[in-house]
Each structure stands twice: as structure tokens, then as C-alpha cells.
Write an enzyme that holds these catalytic residues in place. Sequence first.
Site, PDB file in Angstrom:
ATOM      1  N   HIS A  47       0.844  -1.210  -0.072  1.00 29.83           N
ATOM      2  CA  HIS A  47      -0.049   0.098  -0.058  1.00 29.83           C
ATOM      3  C   HIS A  47       0.876   1.430   0.038  1.00 29.83           C
ATOM      4  CE1 HIS A  47      -4.120  -1.771   0.548  1.00 29.83           C
ATOM      5  NE2 HIS A  47      -3.235  -2.606   1.259  1.00 29.83           N
ATOM      6  N   GLU A 151      -7.645 -12.360   3.383  1.00 29.01           N
ATOM      7  CA  GLU A 151      -8.343 -11.216   3.337  1.00 29.01           C
ATOM      8  C   GLU A 151      -9.584 -11.305   2.504  1.00 29.01           C
ATOM      9  OE1 GLU A 151      -5.652  -7.978   2.937  1.00 29.01           O
ATOM     10  OE2 GLU A 151      -4.626  -8.903   1.514  1.00 29.01           O
ATOM     11  N   ASP A 177     -10.024  -5.760   4.685  1.00 29.64           N
ATOM     12  CA  ASP A 177     -10.487  -6.416   3.268  1.00 29.64           C
ATOM     13  C   ASP A 177     -11.411  -7.485   3.158  1.00 29.64           C
ATOM     14  OD1 ASP A 177      -9.191  -4.738   1.274  1.00 29.64           O
ATOM     15  OD2 ASP A 177      -7.290  -5.972   1.574  1.00 29.64           O
TER      16      ASP A 177
END
Length: 271
Positions: A47, A151, A177
Site C-alpha cells: 500500500h 483477506e 478487506d
Amino acid sequence: MLRPNAVKHALAANREVYGLYCSTPDPVPVEMIGCTGYDFVILDTEHTLVDPQQLESLIRAAEAVDLTPFVRVPEADPGAVLRALDAGAMGIVVPHVRNRHGVDEAIRAARYHPEGMRSLGGGRMTGFGRIDSAEYIRLANAEIMVIALIEDADGVEAIDEILAGGGVDLVLPGPGDLSQSYGVPWQTRHPLVTAAIERIHRSCLEHGVPFAAMARTPENHARWRSEGVTAFVLGEERDLAAQALRRHRDVVTGSGPGEPATPPPVKVTLP
């Protein structure tokens, strides 16, 4: 240079370990995490924008304070796995593991023959030649961890298949997620999400694979600890820093009900 993996050995001995995600691409917060008593750090390259030189410096900072460095790599990127391990990471966190194929691909990228086909190389992970190359292969396969991040609903459904084939050293749930995958974005305490995490934990128990709980509160920590969990991720350093800054401002300014020093969340209305 490759070291014994303190986290892997602690889990094998049923000792507790604590870690944080770290998303700031700077060595200082990594060093702070180690100096404040954590056992491991998950350096996020999924990320955040971290170039290879930065990542190597983050790993060095962790090594300097005896903090075990793991790296969350981008999804389905064997090149990122190779670069993280060559830089000295002691494990990779593989996001969005949905099936056994995803685990097999991660193992292939992270381990040497006969377990995988990680590309052979030298450099800092061998101490620039201090560790014999053949011995490094043996040690790396024994010490470096493959950590599966579950996730997605697909990953929850396939969790028994994912773990039955072996090769996974630790399992992490991704509540954020997962909530989106179940159609309830950011409702991380929704019954669908909590049931999914419980299922992941049960499968880990059945297959003898350590489970790492996300424990952001004393209540969550106590709950998972009572169930025998020994690995805990206590949050992310940016969130903790922001909370501490807000709390400090509120305490120093003496703000109380009706006088909030911390501005309210911004609401955006789209046309």
C-alpha cells in the site's frame, strides 16, 4: 546478513510475540518500534511507495534494534518477494491468499530447491560472502517465514486446502478487506467478518499452523490470548501516532465536552 529468526523460534516454543505494521518509508519509525519492545515489524510495500534502496534501509534499521523484519509484498509479485528477501527480510507476508495455488507460488518464490526456486544470488543476505552459499540455502529455507494473509471470502472458504499442503509458517487475517469481501466495508466487527476470522483460527488449530490475531484493544488481546494465541499484531504505526498526537493535544489543551480540540471527521458529499 541472515540471522536466526527469533519470531519463528519463539512461536515454536509457544512464547508470545508482538508486532506492528509499518507504512512510513523511513528508518526512524522502524527503529522506534524495536526500541519500544516489539518483536517484529511488517514493512508494507503493498500500500505504500517504497523503493528497493529504502526497503533495504528499513530492514537495516530493524536489524539494528533486534526487531524481526517481515515485508508485505504486492499481490502475485515473485520479483518483489525476491528483492525483499535479498534485502534481508526474515519473512514475506503474502496478501490476498485465496487458494493453494497462491501459497505454492509464494513458496516457489521464497524458498530454494528442493522446496522452491528462489533465484540464487549473493550480497547482504549472505554477509557478502561470510556465509557459504550452500549453507545459506539451507539456513534460509529453515529460517525465512512464508506468512499468508487471508483477506477474501474465497480464501476463508479454501483455508483448509491452503494449510493442508504445508509450507505456511503463520496466518494473518485481514479484517478490513474481509469486510469488503463480505459486502460490509469497514464493518470489521460484523458477524460475517468475525465468523470468518474464527474459521481461519479453527483451521490453523487443526493444521498446527500459528495464527496471528489482530489485537488493537486490551479486550481483543485478552480474548485471543485465552484461546491460546501467541502471535499478535497490535495495529499500524501511523494510526497509533495519529491517535497519540490527538490525545496529547486534547490533554495539554484541557479540552472537554463541548470544547473538542480535535476537529471532527470531514464529511464529503458527492453530487
